[in-house]
Scaffold this motif. Structure first.
Motif: not given
Length: 547
Positions: A484, A489, A512
């Motif tokens: 991150r 992300d 994700v």
């Protein structure tokens, strides 16, 4: 570990015992004075000789054979008090170490060193059949060698190993009503199918009637007709009145006798397969799933209400299937599934399930659903293409179309794209630009290998990368990265994505997007099944890759 010089005792004593006395003690404790146990006595002595007087120590033994009993005879550590742990590493070795610091001494048998004692050497390496061993000579060599047989080295044990584990809370198993470690789950491991005891048969006494007497009676269970290679369907449903036509149909299926409701009420505590299967399915369904409807052939399927990432509580699914008489099968975890598709199915194995078994299964399911479909968020992706050759125009960028197509296929959108040279400052600056453009997912390409020009990881670090996992047991795509930066992300896609249609990126992206926080352990769990066959015609995800 460095070898230490052992101070050899001038006599053959083992602990407080003479050699002969220890043979008797070993026989009383172990059942016979096994050579390994006698050698173990000298090994314990060798380790204790180096521990400072008054040291409170624990033990770790690297084999299950004989050696643990030597520790228990000669020292305070034992199985019962938890001060001795056995790690079956297959090595005839032990360590005694300070309870608090983890510093201690490891003792082992060195085959090269044992050549000076040929009978011990032959016994240790099993080069001579047991019936050909000279037991008298073997014990004579053990007595003569004593502690000089041992190799000793100073060691320090890992802090996590030295730290004491505690049993934790004790629960009462709702099935057997005995105490057990609550951390084991909703029921004790014995009731979950791990007990070695045989049970008396718990089969209800059902009565069947000849088929020619079944007309007008009510079927007790679904009866299935199978036409090989053509069809499989219910010919007569549970609860249906059996007609003359049904009798003819059942005769063609090879049925001679059938169970009917009025003559087959089970005596005792039993649950019908349909009732059990429906209860199981309702308890297993988490968000995004519903039972398929009334049981058919004693089975209920679990249907996806909406598309998303299908996830499984593997440990509890195994615990459920450990209970004899019940079953649940499912698709693989972490698949992207479509709405209105079956993803799992469950049933009771017998027609009537003992209530004891039914309740054990329901207690396993009481902790929460086994299956969940996690919706995939619609991310705003920023693509960061790294590489001086692409930035300068020497090579056409084909990364961005690959990433865009896979991101959009899962319902997300690419909001910005940046191309930068192999320069860590440029990488960090581009990340900042993508964040400013509103990206909540940053996909970087290339620059993650061991090449000295590959500085993408360094640039990400400069941009504030955290919770990073770099490298995963997936081929192709081992150099992948997840982490991150700020509120976004990050997925790092290796250069192999230019050549291979399916890579680790295909496994990481849906995880994700579903909000899973990926750890090194999660990545390690992908190893089995994550070697792509690079088929000429790729059919992913309808293939074993990543499963």
């Amino acid at each position: 570990m460095s070898n230490l010089t052992e101070q050899v005792r001038s006599d053959s004593a083992i602990g407080p015992y003479t050699f002969e006395e220890f043979l008797d003690v070993a026989a009383a404790f172990h059942g016979n004075p096994a050579p390994g146990l006698i050698l173990g006595g000298y090994m314990v002595d060798a380790a204790r000789a180096f521990l400072p007087e008054g040291t409170l120590f624990d033990a770790v033994v690297e084999t299950k054979k004989c050696l643990p009993d030597a520790v228990q005879i000669l020292t305070p550590p034992s199985y019962g008090n938890g001060w001795m742990r056995v790690l079956n590493l297959g090595r005839y070795a032990l360590s005694l170490y300070d309870k608090f610091t983890g510093e201690g001494y490891r003792v082992w048998l060195d085959p090269a060193h044992l050549q000076a004692w040929p009978e011990i050497h032959a016994w240790y390496l099993k080069t001579k059949p047991k019936k050909e061993q000279d037991r008298t000579r073997l014990f004579a060599e053990i007595k003569a060698g004593g502690r000089a047989l041992c190799r000793v080295a100073k060691v320090r044990l890992r802090p996590d190993f030295v730290a004491k584990s505690h049993m934790g809370a004790i629960g009462v198993c709702p099935v057997c009503h005995e105490g057990y470690p609550a951390a084991d789950g909703a029921i004790c491991r014995g009731c979950a199918g791990e007990a070695p005891y045989l049970r008396e048969s718990e089969t209800p006494k059902l009565r069947a009637v000849p088929l020619d007497a079944a007309a007008g009676r009510r079927a007790l269970h679904d009866m299935t007709r199978i036409v090989p290679g053509t069809s499989k369907a219910v010919a007569v449903a549970a609860g249906a009145d059996i007609t003359a036509g049904d009798v003819c149909r059942l005769q063609t299926m090879g049925r001679n006798n059938v169970y009917v409701e009025d003559l087959s009420e089970p005596l005792g505590e039993f649950v019908h397969e349909n009732e059990a299967a429906l209860a199981f399915a309702e308890a297993m369904c988490g968000p995004g799933l519903v039972p398929s409807g009334p049981p058919r052939e004693g089975k209920v399927e679990l249907m996806a209400v909406s598309g998303g990432l299908f996830t499984i509580d593997r440990e509890r699914l195994t615990a459920f299937n450990m209970i004899e008489g019940v079953m649940c099968a499912s698709r693989q975890s972490h698949l992207v599934v479509e709405a209105d598709k079956a993803v799992a199915g469950c049933r009771a194995i017998p027609l009537y399930l003992p209530r004891r078994v039914f309740e054990a299964a329901m207690h396993v399911l009481a902790e929460g659903p086994l299956f969940v479909i996690r919706p995939l968020r619609q991310a705003r992706a920023g693509v960061l293409v790294t590489g001086t050759e692409i930035y300068s125009g020497l090579i056409e960028d084909k990364f961005e179309p690959v990433v865009r197509s896979k991101v959009e296929a899962l319902g997300s959108a690419v909001v910005a794209c940046r191309k930068v040279p192999d320069d860590r400052a440029a990488v960090a600056a581009a990340v900042a630009e993508l964040l400013f453009a509103g990206a909540d997912l940053i996909v970087t390409t290339a620059g993650l290998s061991v090449d000295p020009d590959d500085v993408t990881r360094l640039g990400l670090d400069d941009a504030g990368l955290c919770d990073a996992v770099h490298g995963m047991p997936v081929l192709p795509g081992a150099m992948a990265l997840v982490g991150r930066v700020g509120g976004a992300d990050v997925i790092g896609v290796p250069a192999c994505a230019l050549f291979h249609k399916t890579t680790s990126f295909d496994l990481l992206l849906p995880r994700v997007l579903s909000g899973l926080k990926l750890t090194r352990r999660d990545m390690a769990g992908l190893a089995e099944g994550s070697m792509c066959l690079s088929c000429r015609a790729c059919t992913y995800p309808k293939c074993p890759f990543g499963k």
